[in-house]
Design an enzyme around this catalytic site. Structure first.
Site, PDB file in Angstrom:
ATOM      1  N   GLN A  13       0.827  -1.206   0.000  1.00 22.82           N
ATOM      2  CA  GLN A  13       0.000   0.000   0.000  1.00 22.82           C
ATOM      3  C   GLN A  13       0.866   1.263   0.000  1.00 22.82           C
ATOM      4  OE1 GLN A  13      -2.059   0.911   3.613  1.00 22.82           O
ATOM      5  NE2 GLN A  13      -3.584   2.196   2.613  1.00 22.82           N
ATOM      6  N   ASP A  35      10.551  -6.204  -4.543  1.00 22.66           N
ATOM      7  CA  ASP A  35       9.452  -6.879  -3.857  1.00 22.66           C
ATOM      8  C   ASP A  35       9.637  -8.374  -4.030  1.00 22.66           C
ATOM      9  OD1 ASP A  35       6.595  -5.759  -2.711  1.00 22.66           O
ATOM     10  OD2 ASP A  35       6.447  -7.831  -3.400  1.00 22.66           O
ATOM     11  N   ILE A  36       8.997  -9.144  -3.156  1.00 22.19           N
ATOM     12  CA  ILE A  36       9.092 -10.602  -3.286  1.00 22.19           C
ATOM     13  C   ILE A  36       8.265 -11.081  -4.486  1.00 22.19           C
ATOM     14  CG2 ILE A  36       7.144 -11.135  -1.741  1.00 22.19           C
ATOM     15  CD1 ILE A  36       8.957 -13.416  -0.597  1.00 22.19           C
ATOM     16  N   ASP A  53      13.553 -11.439  -2.104  1.00 22.62           N
ATOM     17  CA  ASP A  53      12.991 -11.635  -0.762  1.00 22.62           C
ATOM     18  C   ASP A  53      13.843 -10.829   0.224  1.00 22.62           C
ATOM     19  OD1 ASP A  53      12.218 -12.574   1.727  1.00 22.62           O
ATOM     20  OD2 ASP A  53      12.280 -14.700   1.151  1.00 22.62           O
ATOM     21  N   TYR A 142       1.590  -8.346  15.559  1.00 20.58           N
ATOM     22  CA  TYR A 142       2.050  -7.187  14.798  1.00 20.58           C
ATOM     23  C   TYR A 142       2.601  -6.114  15.736  1.00 20.58           C
ATOM     24  CZ  TYR A 142       1.561  -3.212  11.521  1.00 20.58           C
ATOM     25  OH  TYR A 142       1.770  -2.116  10.723  1.00 20.58           O
TER      26      TYR A 142
END
Ligand code: SER
Length: 316
Positions: A13, A35-36, A53, A142
């Protein structure tokens, strides 16, 4: 050799929007996205991209060295609701990911941005105007990873002089990219559903008050804290940054001013418990005093802008 900026987790995002903004400011070829997964359609053909990764620190270090990377934005992470489903892999990504990049920042002399969150606070924290320094006893995977991450950032700064900078984001809302797996995601979904079907079922209850921020403000805060002189960054764990707070009922009322037949109903799920442990509003005066943070968007202005853009097709 020219200096580069690296964004890890460019498909997310924040990543998709941040890469676009950094490329606008610093030039397309100077901002490397990774990005992976394969490159996000919004970023295709806009500058260098590597599929990697974040946990593969050798590959990341190689990119840093070969491209003379002097700033890293580390955005690869899982959000709150997903972390509860994938406890161990979430911990590995959010924590080992950070530690690996902190080591690269230390070894290569790179400035690092790492996002923290309102999730560092928990049920024992004062929930109204939550101070910068207060009780932090998060009860989500988280939140625990964000709190530990903040401690590691401060540690690497104090022990090894790593120039690491961080913000505690509230819920982030943007029209270009959608979040996934977060507790504040409803405030993005609601706009898409309002336009598509004129109704929305909220997974948080009507009066769940949470701090939120519009993406243009979040981008300014992020690039802003990275751009100020190091001595102005006095807090090396993470800064509270706020813009507005609202409930599902309030945002629905605001959307109804533009879409009069819009209706909302409430069906709280497990994310309600997470939201109930987070601040309703938080005090960001340290960020405002230390490095000049100032938000521009409130609920009214954000709603206008979101609906304006979402009514138009997104340019690829
Ligand atoms: N927006 C995040 C989430 O909801 C919090 O940082 O998980």
């Amino acid at each position: 050799m020219k200096e580069s900026i690296l964004v890890i987790g460019s498909n997310g995002q924040i990543g998709t929007e941040l890469v676009t903004e950094l490329r606008r400011q610093y030039g397309e070829s100077n901002v490397i996205a990774t990005d992976i997964k394969e490159a996000h359609p919004l970023l295709l053909g806009t500058g260098p991209f590597y599929q990697v990764d974040v946990l593969d620190t050798h590959a990341v270090a190689d990119i840093v060295r070969k491209n003379n990377v002097k700033q890293i934005y580390l955005l690869a992470a899982l959000l709150s609701a997903t972390c509860e489903q994938k406890v161990k892999s979430a911990w590995r990504l959010n924590m080992d990911g950070l530690l690996g990049i902190l080591d690269i920042a230390r070894e290569e002399g790179v400035k690092l941005f790492w996002p923290s969150s309102i999730a560092v606070f928990g049920p024992t924290t004062p929930r109204v105007n939550t101070p910068q320094f207060t009780i932090t006893e998060p009860n989500t995977v988280y939140g625990i990873s964000k709190l530990a991450g903040e401690r590691w950032c401060e540690y690497y700064h104090q022990k090894f002089g790593v120039d690491v900078r961080s913000l505690r984001y509230p819920g982030l809302i943007g029209w270009k990219s959608e979040p996934g797996g977060g507790t504040t995601d409803y405030a993005v979904h609601i706009f898409h559903e309002a336009i598509r079907s004129h109704k929305y079922v909220s997974f948080l209850s009507a009066d769940t008050l949470l701090p939120m921020m519009y993406m243009p403000d979040a981008l300014r805060a992020t690039i802003g804290i990275m751009d100020v002189d190091a001595e102005r960054v006095k807090i090396r764990s993470s800064y509270n940054v706020a813009a507005m707070s609202f409930t599902p009922r309030e945002i629905a009322a605001e959307i109804s001013k533009h879409i009069p037949d819009f209706s909302i109903s409430y069906h709280p799920d497990s994310r309600q418990q997470i939201a109930d442990s987070w601040p309703q509003s938080f005090d960001d005066s340290s960020a405002r005093t230390d490095w000049g943070w100032k938000h521009e968007f409130d609920l009214v202005k954000m709603t206008d802008d979101m609906l304006l853009h979402l009514h138009q097709p997104i340019a690829g």
